[in-house]
Structure formats: C-alpha cells, structure tokens
Design a protein around this motif. Structure first.
Motif, PDB file in Angstrom:
ATOM      1  N   TYR A  22       0.841  -1.183   0.000  1.00  0.00           N
ATOM      2  CA  TYR A  22       0.000   0.000   0.000  1.00  0.00           C
ATOM      3  C   TYR A  22       0.888   1.249   0.000  1.00  0.00           C
ATOM      4  O   TYR A  22       1.815   1.365   0.816  1.00  0.00           O
ATOM      5  N   TYR A  23       0.567   2.162  -0.918  1.00  0.00           N
ATOM      6  CA  TYR A  23       1.351   3.378  -1.090  1.00  0.00           C
ATOM      7  C   TYR A  23       0.497   4.607  -0.789  1.00  0.00           C
ATOM      8  O   TYR A  23      -0.660   4.696  -1.230  1.00  0.00           O
ATOM      9  N   CYS A  24       1.073   5.537  -0.077  1.00  0.00           N
ATOM     10  CA  CYS A  24       0.457   6.832   0.137  1.00  0.00           C
ATOM     11  C   CYS A  24       0.863   7.761  -1.009  1.00  0.00           C
ATOM     12  O   CYS A  24       2.014   7.703  -1.484  1.00  0.00           O
ATOM     13  N   GLN A  25      -0.059   8.584  -1.453  1.00  0.00           N
ATOM     14  CA  GLN A  25       0.190   9.479  -2.580  1.00  0.00           C
ATOM     15  C   GLN A  25      -0.369  10.859  -2.268  1.00  0.00           C
ATOM     16  O   GLN A  25      -1.386  10.986  -1.586  1.00  0.00           O
ATOM     17  N   ALA A  26       0.311  11.887  -2.776  1.00  0.00           N
ATOM     18  CA  ALA A  26      -0.157  13.256  -2.593  1.00  0.00           C
ATOM     19  C   ALA A  26      -0.166  13.983  -3.930  1.00  0.00           C
ATOM     20  O   ALA A  26       0.776  13.861  -4.722  1.00  0.00           O
ATOM     21  N   ASP A  27      -1.242  14.727  -4.178  1.00  0.00           N
ATOM     22  CA  ASP A  27      -1.329  15.622  -5.337  1.00  0.00           C
ATOM     23  C   ASP A  27      -0.821  16.986  -4.890  1.00  0.00           C
ATOM     24  O   ASP A  27      -1.484  17.674  -4.111  1.00  0.00           O
ATOM     25  N   TYR A  28       0.331  17.376  -5.398  1.00  0.00           N
ATOM     26  CA  TYR A  28       0.978  18.609  -4.992  1.00  0.00           C
ATOM     27  C   TYR A  28       0.697  19.672  -6.047  1.00  0.00           C
ATOM     28  O   TYR A  28       1.041  19.489  -7.219  1.00  0.00           O
ATOM     29  N   LYS A  29       0.081  20.778  -5.649  1.00  0.00           N
ATOM     30  CA  LYS A  29      -0.303  21.837  -6.584  1.00  0.00           C
ATOM     31  C   LYS A  29       0.867  22.774  -6.807  1.00  0.00           C
ATOM     32  O   LYS A  29       1.274  23.507  -5.908  1.00  0.00           O
ATOM     33  N   ILE A  30       1.399  22.750  -8.051  1.00  0.00           N
ATOM     34  CA  ILE A  30       2.497  23.649  -8.408  1.00  0.00           C
ATOM     35  C   ILE A  30       1.927  24.972  -8.924  1.00  0.00           C
ATOM     36  O   ILE A  30       2.385  26.052  -8.553  1.00  0.00           O
ATOM     37  N   THR A  31       0.940  24.868  -9.824  1.00  0.00           N
ATOM     38  CA  THR A  31       0.198  26.015 -10.312  1.00  0.00           C
ATOM     39  C   THR A  31      -1.266  25.593 -10.346  1.00  0.00           C
ATOM     40  O   THR A  31      -1.567  24.414 -10.136  1.00  0.00           O
ATOM     41  N   PRO A  32      -2.200  26.490 -10.651  1.00  0.00           N
ATOM     42  CA  PRO A  32      -3.619  26.089 -10.711  1.00  0.00           C
ATOM     43  C   PRO A  32      -3.906  24.962 -11.701  1.00  0.00           C
ATOM     44  O   PRO A  32      -4.940  24.312 -11.590  1.00  0.00           O
ATOM     45  N   VAL A  33      -3.013  24.730 -12.662  1.00  0.00           N
ATOM     46  CA  VAL A  33      -3.270  23.673 -13.653  1.00  0.00           C
ATOM     47  C   VAL A  33      -2.167  22.628 -13.709  1.00  0.00           C
ATOM     48  O   VAL A  33      -2.257  21.678 -14.490  1.00  0.00           O
ATOM     49  N   ILE A  34      -1.153  22.757 -12.909  1.00  0.00           N
ATOM     50  CA  ILE A  34      -0.045  21.797 -12.917  1.00  0.00           C
ATOM     51  C   ILE A  34       0.098  21.191 -11.537  1.00  0.00           C
ATOM     52  O   ILE A  34       0.238  21.898 -10.545  1.00  0.00           O
ATOM     53  N   TYR A  35       0.028  19.864 -11.518  1.00  0.00           N
ATOM     54  CA  TYR A  35       0.162  19.125 -10.271  1.00  0.00           C
ATOM     55  C   TYR A  35       1.297  18.111 -10.398  1.00  0.00           C
ATOM     56  O   TYR A  35       1.607  17.633 -11.482  1.00  0.00           O
ATOM     57  N   GLN A  36       1.884  17.775  -9.274  1.00  0.00           N
ATOM     58  CA  GLN A  36       2.938  16.763  -9.236  1.00  0.00           C
ATOM     59  C   GLN A  36       2.575  15.713  -8.202  1.00  0.00           C
ATOM     60  O   GLN A  36       2.065  16.035  -7.133  1.00  0.00           O
ATOM     61  N   ASP A  37       2.834  14.445  -8.561  1.00  0.00           N
ATOM     62  CA  ASP A  37       2.576  13.349  -7.632  1.00  0.00           C
ATOM     63  C   ASP A  37       3.789  13.102  -6.750  1.00  0.00           C
ATOM     64  O   ASP A  37       4.928  13.080  -7.228  1.00  0.00           O
ATOM     65  N   PHE A  38       3.525  12.870  -5.473  1.00  0.00           N
ATOM     66  CA  PHE A  38       4.551  12.396  -4.553  1.00  0.00           C
ATOM     67  C   PHE A  38       4.078  11.077  -3.956  1.00  0.00           C
ATOM     68  O   PHE A  38       2.877  10.896  -3.724  1.00  0.00           O
ATOM     69  N   TRP A  39       5.040  10.180  -3.714  1.00  0.00           N
ATOM     70  CA  TRP A  39       4.704   8.846  -3.228  1.00  0.00           C
ATOM     71  C   TRP A  39       5.529   8.494  -1.991  1.00  0.00           C
ATOM     72  O   TRP A  39       6.679   8.901  -1.861  1.00  0.00           O
ATOM     73  N   GLY A  40       4.920   7.693  -1.136  1.00  0.00           N
ATOM     74  CA  GLY A  40       5.662   7.125  -0.029  1.00  0.00           C
ATOM     75  C   GLY A  40       6.384   5.868  -0.478  1.00  0.00           C
ATOM     76  O   GLY A  40       6.301   5.458  -1.637  1.00  0.00           O
ATOM     77  N   GLN A  41       7.073   5.232   0.468  1.00  0.00           N
ATOM     78  CA  GLN A  41       7.893   4.067   0.121  1.00  0.00           C
ATOM     79  C   GLN A  41       7.083   2.778   0.088  1.00  0.00           C
ATOM     80  O   GLN A  41       7.559   1.768  -0.431  1.00  0.00           O
ATOM     81  N   GLY A  42       5.879   2.810   0.611  1.00  0.00           N
ATOM     82  CA  GLY A  42       5.013   1.637   0.610  1.00  0.00           C
ATOM     83  C   GLY A  42       5.103   0.843   1.902  1.00  0.00           C
ATOM     84  O   GLY A  42       6.137   0.832   2.573  1.00  0.00           O
ATOM     85  N   THR A  43       3.987   0.197   2.240  1.00  0.00           N
ATOM     86  CA  THR A  43       3.945  -0.673   3.415  1.00  0.00           C
ATOM     87  C   THR A  43       3.185  -1.946   3.046  1.00  0.00           C
ATOM     88  O   THR A  43       2.136  -1.881   2.406  1.00  0.00           O
ATOM     89  N   GLN A  44       3.727  -3.090   3.427  1.00  0.00           N
ATOM     90  CA  GLN A  44       3.150  -4.377   3.033  1.00  0.00           C
ATOM     91  C   GLN A  44       1.971  -4.736   3.934  1.00  0.00           C
ATOM     92  O   GLN A  44       2.074  -4.681   5.170  1.00  0.00           O
ATOM     93  N   VAL A  45       0.882  -5.132   3.301  1.00  0.00           N
ATOM     94  CA  VAL A  45      -0.279  -5.678   4.007  1.00  0.00           C
ATOM     95  C   VAL A  45      -0.499  -7.096   3.491  1.00  0.00           C
ATOM     96  O   VAL A  45      -0.652  -7.297   2.287  1.00  0.00           O
ATOM     97  N   THR A  46      -0.494  -8.058   4.389  1.00  0.00           N
ATOM     98  CA  THR A  46      -0.704  -9.447   4.024  1.00  0.00           C
ATOM     99  C   THR A  46      -1.887  -9.994   4.813  1.00  0.00           C
ATOM    100  O   THR A  46      -1.889  -9.931   6.048  1.00  0.00           O
ATOM    101  N   VAL A  47      -2.881 -10.494   4.086  1.00  0.00           N
ATOM    102  CA  VAL A  47      -4.070 -11.063   4.724  1.00  0.00           C
ATOM    103  C   VAL A  47      -4.051 -12.568   4.468  1.00  0.00           C
ATOM    104  O   VAL A  47      -4.229 -13.022   3.348  1.00  0.00           O
ATOM    105  N   SER A  48      -3.812 -13.321   5.520  1.00  0.00           N
ATOM    106  CA  SER A  48      -3.656 -14.770   5.370  1.00  0.00           C
ATOM    107  C   SER A  48      -3.916 -15.454   6.697  1.00  0.00           C
ATOM    108  O   SER A  48      -3.615 -14.910   7.763  1.00  0.00           O
ATOM    109  N   SER A  49      -4.448 -16.668   6.611  1.00  0.00           N
ATOM    110  CA  SER A  49      -4.649 -17.466   7.814  1.00  0.00           C
ATOM    111  C   SER A  49      -3.450 -18.394   8.052  1.00  0.00           C
ATOM    112  O   SER A  49      -3.431 -19.128   9.041  1.00  0.00           O
TER     113      SER A  49
END
Length: 120
Positions: free
Chosen positions: A93-120
């Motif tokens: 699972y990754y966290c993401q942010a929409d970073y507003k550079i100008t009113p029409v230009i955005y940049q994505d930023f991402w986290g490093q990710g964290t593992q989620v495992t669902v198992s019995s």
C-alpha cells in the motif's frame, strides 16, 4: 516538495483489521488531495481511496463499506482504516499526494510503501 512516510502494515487474518498511517512533511499547504494506492504481486498499482482538501472522499468499489480514509490536519497525517480484510487485499500500500504547483499543474509524490498481508 513533500515527503510521505507510511506505517501500520503487517500480517492479519481474514476478517481482521489494520490501520495505515501516512505522515506528510514539507510544503503541506500545497497538497490538494491525498490517497492510498496498492499493488499486489501480479497486479498493477490501483487506486484504493482518496480524500481531497475539502474532505470529499472516493473509494474503489471493492473496498466500499470496509475501508475508511480520514485525515488529521493537526498531525499532517492521513489514515486508512481497513476492516473485514480479505486475502485479495494483500498488496503493498502506497500513500500518494497531489501537490499543486500552479492552478493547472500538479505533481505526484509517493511514499515508500507498506506491506499488508491477509492470510490465515
């Protein structure tokens, strides 16, 4: 610029719960929206949930009613509460942010990710 750090992943049994956290730092005021994405072992990265600065949320159909995205502005942190987890929720699972550079230009930023495992 924005830095994102996720935490809260782990191993959980089917039907269990986890809460993911994403702490943001940097120029927080320019973040228009934040979201959680995931990528499974054999799947492409997909949107799980987003929350806009006005508080409007959006969810992938398969997680509606089970996952809740929320934020704490005082802590600059976004959360993903995941209940009734299923094996098919297993992914990085990754966290993401929409970073507003100008009113029409955005940049994505991402986290490093964290593992989620669902198992019995």
């Amino acid at each position: 610029q924005v830095q994102l750090v996720e935490s809260g992943g782990g191993l959980v049994q089917p039907g269990g719960s986890l809460r993911l956290s994403c702490a943001a730092s940097g120029t927080i005021v320019n973040i228009a929206a934040m979201g959680w994405y995931r990528q499974g072992p054999e799947t492409q990265r997909e949107l799980v949930a987003t929350i806009r600065s006005a508080g409007i949320t959006n969810y992938k159909d398969s997680v509606k009613g089970r996952f809740t995205i929320s934020r704490d502005n005082a802590k600059n942190t976004v959360y993903l509460q995941m209940n009734s987890l299923k094996p098919e929720d297993t992914a990085v699972y990754y966290c993401q942010a929409d970073y507003k550079i100008t009113p029409v230009i955005y940049q994505d930023f991402w986290g490093q990710g964290t593992q989620v495992t669902v198992s019995s």
